[in-house]
Design a protein around this motif. Structure first.
Motif, mmCIF file in Angstrom:
data_model
loop_
_atom_site.group_PDB
_atom_site.id
_atom_site.type_symbol
_atom_site.label_atom_id
_atom_site.label_comp_id
_atom_site.label_asym_id
_atom_site.label_seq_id
_atom_site.Cartn_x
_atom_site.Cartn_y
_atom_site.Cartn_z
ATOM 1 N N THR A 14 4.659 52.081 33.276
ATOM 2 C CA THR A 14 5.867 52.462 32.547
ATOM 3 C C THR A 14 6.770 51.245 32.348
ATOM 4 O OG1 THR A 14 5.766 54.732 33.374
ATOM 5 C CG2 THR A 14 7.904 53.959 32.578
ATOM 6 N N ALA A 54 3.995 58.859 30.623
ATOM 7 C CA ALA A 54 4.506 57.484 30.783
ATOM 8 C C ALA A 54 5.001 56.941 29.447
ATOM 9 C CB ALA A 54 3.427 56.576 31.364
ATOM 10 N N LYS A 88 8.314 58.513 28.656
ATOM 11 C CA LYS A 88 9.386 57.907 29.461
ATOM 12 C C LYS A 88 9.803 56.563 28.891
ATOM 13 C CE LYS A 88 7.612 58.421 33.717
ATOM 14 N NZ LYS A 88 7.548 58.322 35.176
ATOM 15 N N ALA A 89 8.872 55.892 28.245
ATOM 16 C CA ALA A 89 9.167 54.581 27.659
ATOM 17 C C ALA A 89 9.739 54.693 26.250
ATOM 18 C CB ALA A 89 7.901 53.721 27.649
#
Length: 184
Positions: free
Chosen positions: A111, A144, A147-148
């Motif tokens: 991440t 992930a 989230k990025a």
């Protein structure tokens, strides 16, 4: 932006991204030979160490892509790679891929590496869009990417044939006006 000729070093709290070299190949072998990593990335190829050395020896000279080794800061160990590729200059866009060795998954390294390289693409290089594809059987990677800052755009139905089964791929992207994501 002129091209990807400059190969930077990017540093976060958990990882450092630096230009990849053929000396990194021994560290990459576990991710290139692990059956689960091959499945999650949809890789049908079996690369020999010699072929990998030849490939990585040429990455630094490529003005159309950026291949960076992911180095865990706590140990100094090379644990994967993060890549900007498929550069579309007229549309200020490029593709992204990341792969980590199996024993470091789930620790936030991917991440952070993703945020570092995507931030470089959008903020420093001035790209407008960074995109990727993630297979339906890889929900951990999709989380992930979300989230990025990546958002799903659509589904490529049956894009991968894996051991006789068709698997969908979700196209995701992050665009400059939405960067950085508020979840950082």
């Amino acid at each position: 932006m002129t091209d990807f000729s400059h190969k930077p070093t990017l540093t976060g709290e958990l990882v450092t991204l630096r230009p990849v070299t053929e000396d990194d190949v021994p560290a990459f072998l576990p991710m290139n030979s692990d059956p689960e990593i091959q499945r999650l990335t949809g890789s049908h190829a079996d690369f020999t160490e010699a072929a990998l050395r030849q490939w990585y020896a040429t990455r630094g000279a490529r003005p159309d892509r950026l291949d960076l080794a992911v180095v865990e800061r706590a140990s100094g160990r090379v644990v994967g790679e993060a890549v900007l590729n498929a550069w579309d200059r007229p549309n200020e866009s490029c593709g992204f891929r990341i792969c980590l060795v199996p024993d470091v998954l789930g620790r936030g390294l991917g991440t952070e590496a993703t945020r570092l390289i995507v931030g470089h693409a959008l903020e420093t290089l001035g790209l407008y869009r960074v995109w990727l594809e993630v297979y339906a059987f890889n929900p951990r990677a999709r989380r992930a990417y979300e989230k990025a800052g990546f958002r799903a755009e659509g589904v490529l139905r049956g894009a991968l044939l894996w051991k006789g089964e068709r698997v969908d791929a979700t196209v995701m992207s992050v665009i400059a006006p939405e960067w950085p994501p508020t979840a950082l």
